[in-house]
Each structure stands twice: as structure tokens, then as C-alpha cells.
Design a protein around this motif. Sequence first.
Motif, PDB file in Angstrom:
ATOM      1  N   SER A   1      -5.436 -32.101 -44.566  1.00  0.00           N
ATOM      2  CA  SER A   1      -6.620 -31.810 -43.749  1.00  0.00           C
ATOM      3  C   SER A   1      -7.870 -32.445 -44.505  1.00  0.00           C
ATOM      4  O   SER A   1      -8.138 -32.141 -45.536  1.00  0.00           O
TER       5      SER A   1
ATOM      6  N   TYR B   1     -11.883 -19.273 -48.172  1.00  0.00           N
ATOM      7  CA  TYR B   1     -11.089 -20.232 -47.612  1.00  0.00           C
ATOM      8  C   TYR B   1     -11.302 -21.553 -48.158  1.00  0.00           C
ATOM      9  O   TYR B   1     -12.280 -22.061 -48.256  1.00  0.00           O
ATOM     10  N   ARG B   2     -10.267 -22.187 -48.566  1.00  0.00           N
ATOM     11  CA  ARG B   2     -10.387 -23.418 -49.470  1.00  0.00           C
ATOM     12  C   ARG B   2     -11.406 -23.551 -50.523  1.00  0.00           C
ATOM     13  O   ARG B   2     -12.149 -24.481 -50.611  1.00  0.00           O
TER      14      ARG B   2
ATOM     15  N   ASN C   1     -11.530 -25.814 -41.326  1.00  0.00           N
ATOM     16  CA  ASN C   1     -11.906 -25.170 -39.945  1.00  0.00           C
ATOM     17  C   ASN C   1     -13.137 -24.684 -40.242  1.00  0.00           C
ATOM     18  O   ASN C   1     -13.579 -23.944 -41.133  1.00  0.00           O
TER      19      ASN C   1
ATOM     20  N   LYS D   1      -7.968 -38.143 -31.755  1.00  0.00           N
ATOM     21  CA  LYS D   1      -6.594 -38.125 -31.968  1.00  0.00           C
ATOM     22  C   LYS D   1      -5.868 -39.488 -31.862  1.00  0.00           C
ATOM     23  O   LYS D   1      -5.793 -39.859 -30.848  1.00  0.00           O
TER      24      LYS D   1
ATOM     25  N   TYR E   1       0.071 -21.614 -42.997  1.00  0.00           N
ATOM     26  CA  TYR E   1       0.888 -20.654 -42.210  1.00  0.00           C
ATOM     27  C   TYR E   1       0.842 -19.096 -42.821  1.00  0.00           C
ATOM     28  O   TYR E   1       1.799 -18.373 -42.838  1.00  0.00           O
TER      29      TYR E   1
ATOM     30  N   ASP F   1      -9.484 -33.421 -31.419  1.00  0.00           N
ATOM     31  CA  ASP F   1      -8.764 -33.952 -30.545  1.00  0.00           C
ATOM     32  C   ASP F   1      -9.390 -33.928 -29.251  1.00  0.00           C
ATOM     33  O   ASP F   1      -9.186 -34.813 -28.403  1.00  0.00           O
TER      34      ASP F   1
ATOM     35  N   TYR G   1       2.450 -16.846 -38.017  1.00  0.00           N
ATOM     36  CA  TYR G   1       1.450 -18.042 -37.690  1.00  0.00           C
ATOM     37  C   TYR G   1       2.102 -19.015 -36.690  1.00  0.00           C
ATOM     38  O   TYR G   1       3.177 -19.360 -36.998  1.00  0.00           O
TER      39      TYR G   1
ATOM     40  N   GLN H   1      -1.843 -35.151 -35.530  1.00  0.00           N
ATOM     41  CA  GLN H   1      -2.830 -33.839 -36.155  1.00  0.00           C
ATOM     42  C   GLN H   1      -4.193 -34.365 -36.568  1.00  0.00           C
ATOM     43  O   GLN H   1      -4.314 -35.311 -37.209  1.00  0.00           O
ATOM     44  N   ALA H   2      -4.867 -34.061 -35.708  1.00  0.00           N
ATOM     45  CA  ALA H   2      -6.380 -34.716 -35.778  1.00  0.00           C
ATOM     46  C   ALA H   2      -7.134 -34.391 -36.983  1.00  0.00           C
ATOM     47  O   ALA H   2      -8.307 -34.932 -37.031  1.00  0.00           O
ATOM     48  N   LEU H   3      -6.729 -33.429 -37.732  1.00  0.00           N
ATOM     49  CA  LEU H   3      -7.508 -32.894 -38.919  1.00  0.00           C
ATOM     50  C   LEU H   3      -7.301 -33.973 -39.880  1.00  0.00           C
ATOM     51  O   LEU H   3      -7.975 -33.909 -40.966  1.00  0.00           O
TER      52      LEU H   3
HETATM   53  N1  EPU Z   1      -4.901 -28.570 -32.570  1.00  0.00           N
HETATM   54  C1  EPU Z   1      -5.155 -29.695 -31.585  1.00  0.00           C
HETATM   55  N2  EPU Z   1      -4.985 -30.790 -31.839  1.00  0.00           N
HETATM   56  C2  EPU Z   1      -4.751 -31.246 -33.111  1.00  0.00           C
HETATM   57  C3  EPU Z   1      -4.702 -30.409 -34.254  1.00  0.00           C
HETATM   58  C4  EPU Z   1      -4.576 -29.066 -34.048  1.00  0.00           C
HETATM   59  O1  EPU Z   1      -5.147 -28.904 -30.480  1.00  0.00           O
HETATM   60  O2  EPU Z   1      -4.692 -32.544 -33.253  1.00  0.00           O
HETATM   61  C5  EPU Z   1      -4.887 -27.101 -32.206  1.00  0.00           C
HETATM   62  C6  EPU Z   1      -3.608 -26.548 -32.684  1.00  0.00           C
HETATM   63  O3  EPU Z   1      -2.670 -26.587 -31.246  1.00  0.00           O
HETATM   64  C7  EPU Z   1      -3.763 -25.164 -32.867  1.00  0.00           C
HETATM   65  C8  EPU Z   1      -4.928 -25.270 -33.753  1.00  0.00           C
HETATM   66  O4  EPU Z   1      -5.694 -26.362 -33.342  1.00  0.00           O
HETATM   67  O5  EPU Z   1      -4.004 -24.386 -31.693  1.00  0.00           O
HETATM   68  C9  EPU Z   1      -4.891 -25.049 -35.229  1.00  0.00           C
HETATM   69  O6  EPU Z   1      -3.932 -26.210 -35.381  1.00  0.00           O
HETATM   70  P1  EPU Z   1      -2.884 -25.824 -36.615  1.00  0.00           P
HETATM   71  O7  EPU Z   1      -2.105 -24.887 -36.318  1.00  0.00           O
HETATM   72  O8  EPU Z   1      -1.882 -27.119 -36.937  1.00  0.00           O
HETATM   73  O9  EPU Z   1      -3.312 -25.581 -38.020  1.00  0.00           O
HETATM   74  P2  EPU Z   1      -4.823 -26.278 -38.475  1.00  0.00           P
HETATM   75  O10 EPU Z   1      -5.910 -25.342 -38.313  1.00  0.00           O
HETATM   76  O11 EPU Z   1      -5.032 -27.569 -37.957  1.00  0.00           O
HETATM   77  C10 EPU Z   1      -4.484 -25.344 -41.058  1.00  0.00           C
HETATM   78  C11 EPU Z   1      -4.648 -25.892 -42.497  1.00  0.00           C
HETATM   79  C12 EPU Z   1      -3.464 -26.786 -42.774  1.00  0.00           C
HETATM   80  C13 EPU Z   1      -2.138 -25.836 -42.712  1.00  0.00           C
HETATM   81  C14 EPU Z   1      -2.086 -25.234 -41.052  1.00  0.00           C
HETATM   82  C15 EPU Z   1      -1.212 -24.351 -41.070  1.00  0.00           C
HETATM   83  C16 EPU Z   1      -7.192 -26.158 -42.689  1.00  0.00           C
HETATM   84  C17 EPU Z   1      -8.247 -27.176 -42.787  1.00  0.00           C
HETATM   85  N3  EPU Z   1      -6.038 -26.638 -42.613  1.00  0.00           N
HETATM   86  O12 EPU Z   1      -4.412 -26.466 -40.028  1.00  0.00           O
HETATM   87  O13 EPU Z   1      -3.764 -27.207 -44.032  1.00  0.00           O
HETATM   88  O14 EPU Z   1      -1.083 -26.538 -43.106  1.00  0.00           O
HETATM   89  O15 EPU Z   1      -3.421 -24.637 -40.845  1.00  0.00           O
HETATM   90  O16 EPU Z   1      -1.342 -23.276 -41.455  1.00  0.00           O
HETATM   91  O17 EPU Z   1      -7.305 -24.969 -42.837  1.00  0.00           O
HETATM   92  C18 EPU Z   1      -4.326 -28.924 -45.492  1.00  0.00           C
HETATM   93  O18 EPU Z   1      -5.094 -27.865 -45.927  1.00  0.00           O
HETATM   94  O19 EPU Z   1      -4.272 -30.137 -46.032  1.00  0.00           O
HETATM   95  C19 EPU Z   1      -3.213 -28.466 -44.412  1.00  0.00           C
HETATM   96  C20 EPU Z   1      -2.768 -29.282 -43.888  1.00  0.00           C
END
Ligand code: EPU
Length: 337
Positions: free
Chosen positions: A235, A162-163, A239, A283, A129, A278, A194, A296-298
Motif C-alpha cells: 500500500s 494504525y501503521r 487509509n 486503477k 485481514y 479506484d 475480514y 489494487q489501486a492502493l
Molecule cells: N477497493 C476498491 N478498489 C481497489 C482497492 C480496494 O474498490 O482498487 C475497495 C475494496 O473492494 C474494499 C475496500 O476498498 O471494499 C478495502 O480494500 P481491501 O480490503 O483490499 O483493503 P485495503 O484497505 O485496500 C488494507 C491494508 C493492506 C492489507 C489489506 C487487507 C492499508 C493501507 N492497507 O488495504 O495492507 O493487506 O487492508 O487487510 O491499510 C500494506 O500495508 O502494504 C497492505 C497491503
Amino acid sequence: MKREFQRIDLRDRNSFHVVQLADRLVEFDSAEELRELFARERPEKWMVLSGGNNILFTRDYDGLIVTPVADRIAILDERDDRVRVRAEAGAEWDDLVAWTVDRGLWGLENLSLIPGKAGAAPVQNIGAYGAEAKDCLESVECLFTETGAVETLAADRCAFGYRDSIFKRELKGRAVILSATFVLSRTPRPRLGYGDVIREVEALGGATLHNIREAICRIRRSKLPDTAELGNAGSFFKNPVVERAFAERLKAEWPDMPLYPSDEGGERVKLAAGWLIDRCGLKGYRRGAVGVHEKQALVLVNHGGATGGEVIELARLVQRTVRERFGVEIDTEVNIV
Ligand code: EPU
């Protein structure tokens, strides 16, 4: 030494809850204990296992595992509105965030509810965030295992990205983190830019520290599985950071694809691995005991009884599918042992 175990089952010490054994695990409470342990035994193979929230064991571990357990949190000093807070490596990360929020200290609130321990936070520079641990980290205290020296590394020597950090690279296998010191602020500095954060904060009544923490907790709970109920390591993938020109070609084909600026500057941009996975239709995909989280597909999950090997096979399938569909490589974020 706090406790010592032989042939220990690691199931309850890794958030994926995979069943693997370690030859030996020693919990340590102080730098002296750790220094003596390394001086006495000079272990050839060793690793730190902290909260076990960012690790996947794929085989039994035939070495020594050390686990920090000291968990004190304290204010070191306070000048004007700057407050220095030190957390020992074994402190639960979210206890630290709650502790700072309760004392009106700004800086860590966006990192609420990230699972893991304070000592692991600098290793992968945890982030969420719009905030990263490095934003408030002043220094990291570590013990160098070869010499027994305890040194305090200033944040600008930790190569945070980044990570990423020096602890994943040059200092891997050489240093054990003992504590981390943060510089926090008594002056409000809300970061609400965010995603859904601002909407959730406003619904709670405005940008107070407690509301921001609560908003982040709610968003996380709505998307990310609780490791106590469903084994996972957050995750699983990072990314991907790619050339801007390449990202723009993809964007022309997939107009709703998210693009973020990257720390690496204007010619490189960050894609959302979750979105890519996704859009491959993965997903919620399930194969035996493992799967891609349905919200959450990650996040890859252990539905119960999975081995590390099964998780890896699924991860390879996800990587291959994303590569074939989008021509993008997604790297794993989780530490695979
Ligand atoms: N999205 C999809 N489908 C999904 C997941 C995401 O379409 O299944 C889209 C979302 O709609 C959004 C974009 O992808 O437009 C990014 O998704 P999200 O905001 O959920 O963040 P993220 O990039 O998936 C990163 C961190 C998370 C952290 C979130 C919030 C990494 C690898 N992951 O996730 O960190 O909580 O941002 O800031 O950078 C972690 O490291 O374990 C973790 C959970």
C-alpha cells in the motif's frame, strides 16, 4: 561486521527496485557490532534499511545505512498455552509466520506473506485481514545509538497505532530494532471477519491454522503484485481517518463507499483509499514506467526502470485527484527518502 559496501547500488535492496546509490552500507549481526560502529564513527546521517519493502528512494543517500542480518527465531518459554517467541530483526517476516504456524502457534497467521523483515514489523505496526503486529507483540529490543544502551521496550510503551509507532516518531534516528518478542497461543483463536477470508478458509476445509495461512496467501497473491516481478512497496497510501459526519455526507452521495471503524473512536472513521483512487478512474493508470496497480489501486508499481521521482510525481497526481473529487487527503504510507 558481516559485510560492508561503499557506493552501493540499492536496486536489489528496495522492493520498488529504483536505482539509487548509498555512500556506505554496513550489515550488522549483533548489538555489539552496531554499538562499536556508532561509538567509533558517530555518523551524522544514518538510517536503517531492512528488507526495503516500505521505502522509496528519490535520491542517492549520502550517509551510512545499517542493515540487520541476524535472523534467528526461537521459543523463549512456554506457560499454559502462552508461548513467547523471539525473532531477530533480520528474520524474514513470512518465515516467522510460517515457523509459528508449523508449530501450532496462533497469532500471526493473518499476517502471512507480508513482505519485509521481523525488525521492521513494529515500526509501522504491520497489519492485514483484521490483525496487526501489536496484537501479539510483547516487547521490542532496541539499541539506542547515542548511548549504546540496549533496552527492551514493552509494547505499551511503543505508541502503536494504525501503521504507526514510536519508532516512526520520537525514536526515529535514535534507536535501531534488534529483535521483537511475540506472545502466541496454543489455543485456536481464528479471526475470519475480514473480507473474503471466511469464504476462502471454508473452501479449504475449515479454520485450521494452516488453512487460514493458505487462505490469506491466496487472497494476497490474487490482489497484490509480487515485488520480485513488479517493483512496489505494498500500500503506497494509508487509509484516511476522517470525521464521521463528513464520511456520512460522502456516503450519502456514494452509497457503495466502504466505511470502517477507526482505532481513534466513534467520532472518526476510516475510508478505503483504494476505493477512492479506484473511483477516480485511476486503477490501472500508467504513466511511462510507473503506474497504479491494475488489481489494487492502493499500490503504485514500477513497470521497469522508474526513478523514485517518477513514483512521487504519480503519487502527487493520485493525491490531487482524490482531493479534488472527494475532498479527502490521503497520506503516503511508504517512507520517502
Ligand atoms: N477497493 C476498491 N478498489 C481497489 C482497492 C480496494 O474498490 O482498487 C475497495 C475494496 O473492494 C474494499 C475496500 O476498498 O471494499 C478495502 O480494500 P481491501 O480490503 O483490499 O483493503 P485495503 O484497505 O485496500 C488494507 C491494508 C493492506 C492489507 C489489506 C487487507 C492499508 C493501507 N492497507 O488495504 O495492507 O493487506 O487492508 O487487510 O491499510 C500494506 O500495508 O502494504 C497492505 C497491503
